[in-house]
Design a protein around this motif. Structure first.
Motif, PDB file in Angstrom:
ATOM      1  N   ARG A  44      -0.474   1.683  -4.825  1.00 22.18           N
ATOM      2  CA  ARG A  44      -0.641   0.237  -5.235  1.00 22.18           C
ATOM      3  C   ARG A  44      -1.547  -0.671  -4.336  1.00 22.18           C
ATOM      4  NH1 ARG A  44       2.540  -1.005  -9.503  1.00 22.18           N
ATOM      5  NH2 ARG A  44       2.250  -3.396  -8.757  1.00 22.18           N
ATOM      6  N   SER A  45      -1.162  -1.746  -4.237  1.00 22.79           N
ATOM      7  CA  SER A  45      -2.420  -2.704  -3.419  1.00 22.79           C
ATOM      8  C   SER A  45      -2.265  -2.573  -1.851  1.00 22.79           C
ATOM      9  CB  SER A  45      -2.322  -4.343  -3.726  1.00 22.79           C
ATOM     10  OG  SER A  45      -1.169  -4.818  -3.224  1.00 22.79           O
ATOM     11  N   GLY A  68      -6.171  -5.725  -8.892  1.00 21.89           N
ATOM     12  CA  GLY A  68      -7.028  -5.754  -7.611  1.00 21.89           C
ATOM     13  C   GLY A  68      -7.556  -4.353  -6.768  1.00 21.89           C
ATOM     14  N   TYR A 256       4.499  -9.598 -11.019  1.00 23.41           N
ATOM     15  CA  TYR A 256       5.426  -8.315 -11.152  1.00 23.41           C
ATOM     16  C   TYR A 256       6.325  -8.452 -12.304  1.00 23.41           C
ATOM     17  CZ  TYR A 256       5.063  -6.039  -6.694  1.00 23.41           C
ATOM     18  OH  TYR A 256       4.933  -5.055  -5.430  1.00 23.41           O
TER      19      TYR A 256
HETATM   20  O1  LIG Z   1      -2.407  -5.968  -9.468  1.00 24.96           O
HETATM   21  C1  LIG Z   1      -2.788  -6.672  -8.391  1.00 24.96           C
HETATM   22  O2  LIG Z   1      -3.942  -6.905  -8.062  1.00 24.96           O
HETATM   23  C2  LIG Z   1      -1.594  -7.136  -7.894  1.00 24.96           C
HETATM   24  O3  LIG Z   1      -1.792  -8.150  -6.894  1.00 24.96           O
HETATM   25  C3  LIG Z   1      -0.439  -6.467  -7.931  1.00 24.96           C
HETATM   26  O4  LIG Z   1       0.457  -7.356  -8.640  1.00 24.96           O
HETATM   27  C4  LIG Z   1       0.264  -6.294  -6.583  1.00 24.96           C
HETATM   28  O5  LIG Z   1       1.228  -5.534  -6.146  1.00 24.96           O
HETATM   29  P1  LIG Z   1       1.654  -4.516  -5.141  1.00 24.96           P
HETATM   30  O6  LIG Z   1       0.337  -3.167  -5.624  1.00 24.96           O
HETATM   31  O7  LIG Z   1       1.189  -4.797  -3.916  1.00 24.96           O
HETATM   32  O8  LIG Z   1       2.626  -3.732  -5.526  1.00 24.96           O
END
Ligand SMILES: O=C(O)C(=O)[C@H](O)COP(=O)(O)O
Ligand SMILES: NC(=O)C1=CN([C@@H]2O[C@H](COP(=O)(O)OP(=O)(O)OC[C@H]3O[C@@H](n4cnc5c(N)ncnc54)[C@H](O)[C@@H]3O)[C@@H](O)[C@H]2O)C=CC1
Length: 380
Positions: A44-45, A68, A256
């Protein structure tokens, strides 16, 4: 094959168990030792994916279940011949819901309706374009800027200087540090000074698109200027003074929704199938649960504006997330851990289109406004 995955990716077993053994790792602290024996890395990010993490590993494919990609060194992946897939647009609807909920609070604070404000949208990609469509259908004036887009595809565009004249400016660009139009500190002291003294700034993109120190200083000098921040420069570190001065503050959860997070997993799964030339056997619809709140009904007595804000907040109430964050930060002796704890334990939330809204057949304006905002509107 061996898969190493961020423990916060939902539906890992459901989508990826057929590919091999899955080892779960805490995303933010993932190290080269964690991934050395992996064939597939799913992040994830919060995981920086670069030579430092991957050099010498067996990794052949990296997937990030996020929109992102600023945490991924894509040049390195390409040079190293490692496959890559992100999840463009997966949680765009959730971010739009976040902005609509934020706007509903802003207009309430000022005792006005949605159509009484103009909104500047910076970045007209998946999020910005969906937001633009929703707002324009709701009758809101939009001033959109995106130097990389063709107005034929995304509608009329203005300059950044013009967009900054809107009552509310909302940021939906990636974080970029080079190229023709980098976004790092795009909103700095000078740009803040260009905005109306009583304007509002929403950032649900990436923290460093706004110079956070300059924003705090600007708000200290302009008491009517408001900020709504979901993302923070240097998160999970947080400037508490900035948080206190924000009208609404949330811990990077705009995207989220359950739908958005699960869709992110599905997109990466599809990319992995394509990379290995395998058939796509799993679909998100197999796993998405029924929404917890399924229907909201309005009578013919409710004014359109009131129905809109009630329906938006029934789907997503930003003030709850704001309150939870402020309370948690007040009690915290480790702000970074608290920020991540709030994200990891985020409650179940569904996208606006999953909420069915009942309106009387004769209430055409109400039907139109709720449909424009994205609800599944039914006459009763
Ligand atoms: O999709 C994105 O770009 C985001 O900012 C995500 O919602 C971030 O979520 P995490 O990857 O930090 O859990
Ligand atoms: N807070 C959260 O939970 C989430 C944050 N995000 C962030 O939001 C960003 C935007 O998401 P999407 O719309 O899906 O991305 P996208 O890539 O579809 O669109 C981004 C748009 O910004 C434009 N852009 C780039 N530089 C610009 C500049 N200097 N000025 C104006 N426009 C510029 C691009 O041309 C593109 O059209 C993501 O990159 C991600 O960092 C995304 C999802 C959730």
């Amino acid at each position: 094959m061996h898969i190493v995955a961020d423990e916060n990716i939902p539906l890992l077993n459901e989508f990826f168990a057929d590919f091999g053994e899955i080892t779960l790792v805490e995303g933010r602290s993932m190290t080269a030792a964690d991934v050395a024996e992996a064939d597939i890395l799913l992040v994830r990010s919060v995981t920086r994916v670069d030579a430092q993490l991957l050099a010498g590993s067996k990794v052949k494919f990296v997937g990030t279940a996020t929109i992102g990609t600023d945490h991924i060194d894509q040049d390195y992946l390409q040079d190293a011949g490692i496959g890559f897939k992100s999840a463009p647009g997966c949680n765009a609807q959730a971010v739009v819901d976040y902005v609509l909920s934020a706007l509903s609070v802003l207009v309430d604070e000022r005792g006005i309706g949605f159509t009484d404000v103009s909104v500047g949208i910076v970045g007209v990609g998946s999020v910005g374009l969906l937001l633009r469509r929703r707002l324009e259908e709701m009758g809101v004036t939009v001033l959109a800027v995106d130097p990389f887009k063709d107005p034929e595809e995304v509608g009329e565009l203005v300059t950044l200087d013009e967009a900054l004249q809107a009552d509310v400016v909302t940021l939906h660009t990636p974080l970029t540090r080079d190229g023709e139009h980098p976004t790092w500190h795009l909103i700095d002291q000078q740009r803040l000074a260009q905005m109306k003294p009583d304007a509002s700034l929403i950032n649900a993109g990436r923290g460093a698109v706004v110079d956070n120190a300059a924003l705090l200083e600007h708000m200290q000098n302009n008491r009517d200027f408001e900020a709504i921040l979901d993302v923070w420069e240097n998160e999970p570190e947080l400037d508490l003074n900035l948080m206190h001065r924000c009208l609404l503050a949330t811990p990077h959860i705009a995207g989220y929704s359950l739908d958005g997070k699960m869709r992110g997993t599905e997109y990466v799964y599809q990319g992995l199938c394509e990379f290995f030339g395998l058939p796509v056997r799993r679909k998100l619809a197999q796993f998405l649960p029924e929404p917890g709140v399924k229907r909201v009904n309005f009578s013919d007595q409710v004014p359109v504006h009131q129905a809109l804000r009630t329906a938006i907040r029934a789907a997503y109430e930003i003030r709850v997330d704001d309150g939870v964050m402020r309370t948690a930060m007040k009690r915290s002796d480790n702000l970074k851990a608290t920020f991540d704890h709030l994200r990891k334990n985020y409650p179940l939330r569904r996208d606006i289109p999953t909420l069915r809204v009942g309106v009387p057949a004769k209430c055409h304006d109400l039907h139109e406004a709720l449909t424009a905002a994205g609800f599944d509107v039914r006459t009763k």
